[in-house]
Design an enzyme around this catalytic site. Structure first.
Site, PDB file in Angstrom:
ATOM      1  N   THR A   1      -9.645   6.717   9.337  1.00  0.00           N
ATOM      2  CA  THR A   1     -10.015   7.665   8.289  1.00  0.00           C
ATOM      3  C   THR A   1     -11.008   8.719   8.755  1.00  0.00           C
ATOM      4  OG1 THR A   1     -11.196   7.769   6.182  1.00  0.00           O
ATOM      5  CG2 THR A   1     -11.776   5.967   7.611  1.00  0.00           C
TER       6      THR A   1
ATOM      7  N   ASP B   1      -4.110 -12.828   4.567  1.00  0.00           N
ATOM      8  CA  ASP B   1      -5.284 -12.240   3.918  1.00  0.00           C
ATOM      9  C   ASP B   1      -6.258 -11.755   4.991  1.00  0.00           C
ATOM     10  OD1 ASP B   1      -7.546 -11.588   2.519  1.00  0.00           O
ATOM     11  OD2 ASP B   1      -7.348 -13.256   1.104  1.00  0.00           O
TER      12      ASP B   1
ATOM     13  N   LYS C   1     -14.504   0.863   8.740  1.00  0.00           N
ATOM     14  CA  LYS C   1     -13.354   1.418   9.458  1.00  0.00           C
ATOM     15  C   LYS C   1     -13.730   1.733  10.907  1.00  0.00           C
ATOM     16  CE  LYS C   1      -9.775   2.358   7.980  1.00  0.00           C
ATOM     17  NZ  LYS C   1      -8.502   1.563   7.852  1.00  0.00           N
TER      18      LYS C   1
ATOM     19  N   GLY D   1       0.820  -1.216   0.000  1.00  0.00           N
ATOM     20  CA  GLY D   1       0.000   0.000   0.000  1.00  0.00           C
ATOM     21  C   GLY D   1       0.850   1.261   0.000  1.00  0.00           C
TER      22      GLY D   1
ATOM     23  N   TYR E   1     -17.660   1.753   3.563  1.00  0.00           N
ATOM     24  CA  TYR E   1     -16.235   1.848   3.930  1.00  0.00           C
ATOM     25  C   TYR E   1     -16.082   2.512   5.306  1.00  0.00           C
ATOM     26  CZ  TYR E   1     -11.505   3.882   3.922  1.00  0.00           C
ATOM     27  OH  TYR E   1     -10.231   4.277   4.266  1.00  0.00           O
TER      28      TYR E   1
ATOM     29  N   TRP F   1      -7.148  11.820   2.602  1.00  0.00           N
ATOM     30  CA  TRP F   1      -6.688  12.195   1.250  1.00  0.00           C
ATOM     31  C   TRP F   1      -5.211  11.827   1.045  1.00  0.00           C
ATOM     32  CZ3 TRP F   1      -9.079  17.318  -0.977  1.00  0.00           C
ATOM     33  CH2 TRP F   1     -10.459  17.317  -0.771  1.00  0.00           C
TER      34      TRP F   1
ATOM     35  N   ALA G   1      -5.752  -2.409   4.500  1.00  0.00           N
ATOM     36  CA  ALA G   1      -7.162  -2.012   4.588  1.00  0.00           C
ATOM     37  C   ALA G   1      -7.830  -2.204   3.235  1.00  0.00           C
ATOM     38  CB  ALA G   1      -7.285  -0.542   5.003  1.00  0.00           C
ATOM     39  N   TYR G   2      -9.125  -2.415   3.285  1.00  0.00           N
ATOM     40  CA  TYR G   2      -9.948  -2.382   2.073  1.00  0.00           C
ATOM     41  C   TYR G   2     -10.240  -0.898   1.840  1.00  0.00           C
ATOM     42  CZ  TYR G   2     -13.862  -3.517  -1.056  1.00  0.00           C
ATOM     43  OH  TYR G   2     -14.706  -3.624  -2.138  1.00  0.00           O
TER      44      TYR G   2
HETATM   45  P1  NDP Z   1      -3.702   1.385  -0.043  1.00  0.00           P
HETATM   46  O1  NDP Z   1      -5.013   1.134  -0.687  1.00  0.00           O
HETATM   47  O2  NDP Z   1      -2.616   2.043  -0.819  1.00  0.00           O
HETATM   48  O3  NDP Z   1      -3.105  -0.005   0.491  1.00  0.00           O
HETATM   49  C1  NDP Z   1      -3.920  -0.906   1.159  1.00  0.00           C
HETATM   50  C2  NDP Z   1      -3.066  -2.105   1.545  1.00  0.00           C
HETATM   51  O4  NDP Z   1      -3.962  -3.050   2.148  1.00  0.00           O
HETATM   52  C3  NDP Z   1      -2.421  -2.795   0.343  1.00  0.00           C
HETATM   53  O5  NDP Z   1      -1.171  -3.298   0.732  1.00  0.00           O
HETATM   54  C4  NDP Z   1      -3.399  -3.923   0.060  1.00  0.00           C
HETATM   55  O6  NDP Z   1      -2.822  -5.066  -0.538  1.00  0.00           O
HETATM   56  C5  NDP Z   1      -3.781  -4.289   1.483  1.00  0.00           C
HETATM   57  N1  NDP Z   1      -4.982  -5.092   1.492  1.00  0.00           N
HETATM   58  C6  NDP Z   1      -6.187  -4.818   0.949  1.00  0.00           C
HETATM   59  N2  NDP Z   1      -7.015  -5.861   1.129  1.00  0.00           N
HETATM   60  C7  NDP Z   1      -6.311  -6.807   1.806  1.00  0.00           C
HETATM   61  C8  NDP Z   1      -6.597  -8.105   2.285  1.00  0.00           C
HETATM   62  N3  NDP Z   1      -7.788  -8.692   2.082  1.00  0.00           N
HETATM   63  N4  NDP Z   1      -5.631  -8.779   2.937  1.00  0.00           N
HETATM   64  C9  NDP Z   1      -4.413  -8.235   3.140  1.00  0.00           C
HETATM   65  N5  NDP Z   1      -4.062  -7.022   2.698  1.00  0.00           N
HETATM   66  C10 NDP Z   1      -5.007  -6.309   2.048  1.00  0.00           C
HETATM   67  O7  NDP Z   1      -3.993   2.158   1.314  1.00  0.00           O
HETATM   68  P2  NDP Z   1      -3.246   3.436   1.891  1.00  0.00           P
HETATM   69  O8  NDP Z   1      -1.820   3.134   2.138  1.00  0.00           O
HETATM   70  O9  NDP Z   1      -3.630   4.612   1.069  1.00  0.00           O
HETATM   71  O10 NDP Z   1      -4.021   3.588   3.282  1.00  0.00           O
HETATM   72  C11 NDP Z   1      -3.436   3.185   4.508  1.00  0.00           C
HETATM   73  C12 NDP Z   1      -4.444   3.376   5.611  1.00  0.00           C
HETATM   74  O11 NDP Z   1      -4.884   4.724   5.658  1.00  0.00           O
HETATM   75  C13 NDP Z   1      -5.712   2.524   5.511  1.00  0.00           C
HETATM   76  O12 NDP Z   1      -6.066   2.088   6.792  1.00  0.00           O
HETATM   77  C14 NDP Z   1      -6.759   3.482   4.996  1.00  0.00           C
HETATM   78  O13 NDP Z   1      -8.051   3.109   5.423  1.00  0.00           O
HETATM   79  C15 NDP Z   1      -6.301   4.769   5.641  1.00  0.00           C
HETATM   80  N6  NDP Z   1      -6.702   5.945   4.901  1.00  0.00           N
HETATM   81  C16 NDP Z   1      -6.434   6.046   3.554  1.00  0.00           C
HETATM   82  C17 NDP Z   1      -6.823   7.147   2.845  1.00  0.00           C
HETATM   83  C18 NDP Z   1      -6.550   7.283   1.383  1.00  0.00           C
HETATM   84  O14 NDP Z   1      -6.862   8.346   0.818  1.00  0.00           O
HETATM   85  N7  NDP Z   1      -5.937   6.293   0.726  1.00  0.00           N
HETATM   86  C19 NDP Z   1      -7.545   8.268   3.509  1.00  0.00           C
HETATM   87  C20 NDP Z   1      -7.761   8.055   4.927  1.00  0.00           C
HETATM   88  C21 NDP Z   1      -7.353   6.948   5.573  1.00  0.00           C
HETATM   89  P3  NDP Z   1      -2.962  -5.326  -2.143  1.00  0.00           P
HETATM   90  O15 NDP Z   1      -1.923  -4.472  -2.772  1.00  0.00           O
HETATM   91  O16 NDP Z   1      -2.720  -6.776  -2.270  1.00  0.00           O
HETATM   92  O17 NDP Z   1      -4.360  -4.930  -2.521  1.00  0.00           O
END
Ligand code: NDP
Length: 265
Positions: free
Chosen positions: A104, A38, A132, A12, A128, A153, A63-64
């Protein structure tokens, strides 16, 4: 002080930054991705913590995050963001491990008009946001030694985010209609990762009396998606071929499966 940090969400935006920045601060990072654990299976999450070796702190960046898709897959979102975070909190508590978890601004309804404090009423408008919130609630119930950082964001050079989408669409299209009545604070994944690492260090130094609780963590200031897009285009102008003209629109003119909060800061 070198820490052994176990990190989920390796691929992520925040996960990637943690993995690259942790070693620069002298820490050993074990980063696990979806292929290793997972989060649709809370049991798998528990097993991962139970079988992990020597760890000082756990950081959860998994996170999803597909906000609109979550409306059609609420059960999966709830398992990943809710049940598995609860399982993670429980498994960490069983080993006496502190947990830093990301959440979030989507837990708020965004009607307040001014920035939210951590303890203000939560009211998610989307599947979502609900998932969370469930993760936050279960984590608080199951592990006292937690830090929840609510951010917003998020953008970075890696993964999917608004900045990358704008740079692509701005070069492809002549006009972009962009929502101008949703307010937020764009925050880099690098800053979030660094803050998580500093918190991990503070927890280790505090020897049990860590700064536990829920915090809001974003960059300062605020903007709208339209103003953010214009700032991106202005900064990219020297090196990117941006041809799109930006037209401000209202959220009501850009329907999405998930309801967006107007001012969740
Ligand atoms: P990303 O979407 O970039 O990354 C999410 C990560 O979670 C990826 O590594 C993904 O793996 C993994 N993931 C998703 N589903 C599963 C699963 N079933 N099992 C294991 N791993 C899984 O997220 P961000 O880095 O942007 O966000 C980090 C945190 O910040 C999260 O908690 C999010 O809710 C929070 N947040 C994010 C915001 C945003 O704008 N992005 C805003 C506010 C809060 P894979 O690559 O395999 O899908």
């Amino acid at each position: 002080m070198a820490l052994n940090i176990l990190q989920f969400g390796r691929t992520g935006q925040v996960g990637f930054e943690l993995l690259s920045r942790g070693p620069l601060r002298g820490h050993r990072i074990t980063a696990l991705g979806r292929e290793a654990v997972d989060f649709t299976s809370p049991e798998a999450v528990k097993r991962a913590i139970g079988s992990a070796g020597n760890i000082d702190v756990v950081i959860n960046g998994a996170a999803y995050t597909a906000v609109d898709k979550a409306e059609s897959e609420p059960d999966i979102a709830m398992r990943v963001n809710g049940d598995s975070v609860g399982a993670l909190g429980q498994a960490c508590a069983a080993r006496g491990l502190p947990l830093i978890h990301l959440s979030t601004d989507y837990v708020f309804d965004g009607t307040k008009g001014t920035p939210y404090a951590e303890d203000e009423a939560i009211f998610p408008l989307s599947a979502y946001g609900l998932s969370k919130l469930r993760g936050e609630t279960l984590l608080r119930e199951r592990n006292d030694r937690h830090i929840i950082l609510r951010t917003s964001w998020v953008y970075s050079p890696f993964g999917a985010n608004f900045v990358k989408t704008m740079l692509r669409l701005g070069a492809e299209r002549d006009e972009l209609k962009i929502v101008d009545d949703q307010h937020g604070a764009p925050t880099t994944a690098a800053d979030i990762a660094l803050t998580c690492l500093i918190l991990a260090e503070r927890i280790a130094k505090a020897e049990g009396n860590g700064p536990w609780g829920t915090y809001h963590y974003t960059a300062s200031g605020e903007t709208t998606w339209r103003r953010f897009a214009e700032a991106i285009f202005a900064m990219a102008a020297p090196w990117a071929k941006i041809k799109a003209r930006v037209t401000p629109i209202l959220t009501s003119q850009y329907p999405t499966p998930a309801t967006r909060q107007l001012n969740p800061r």
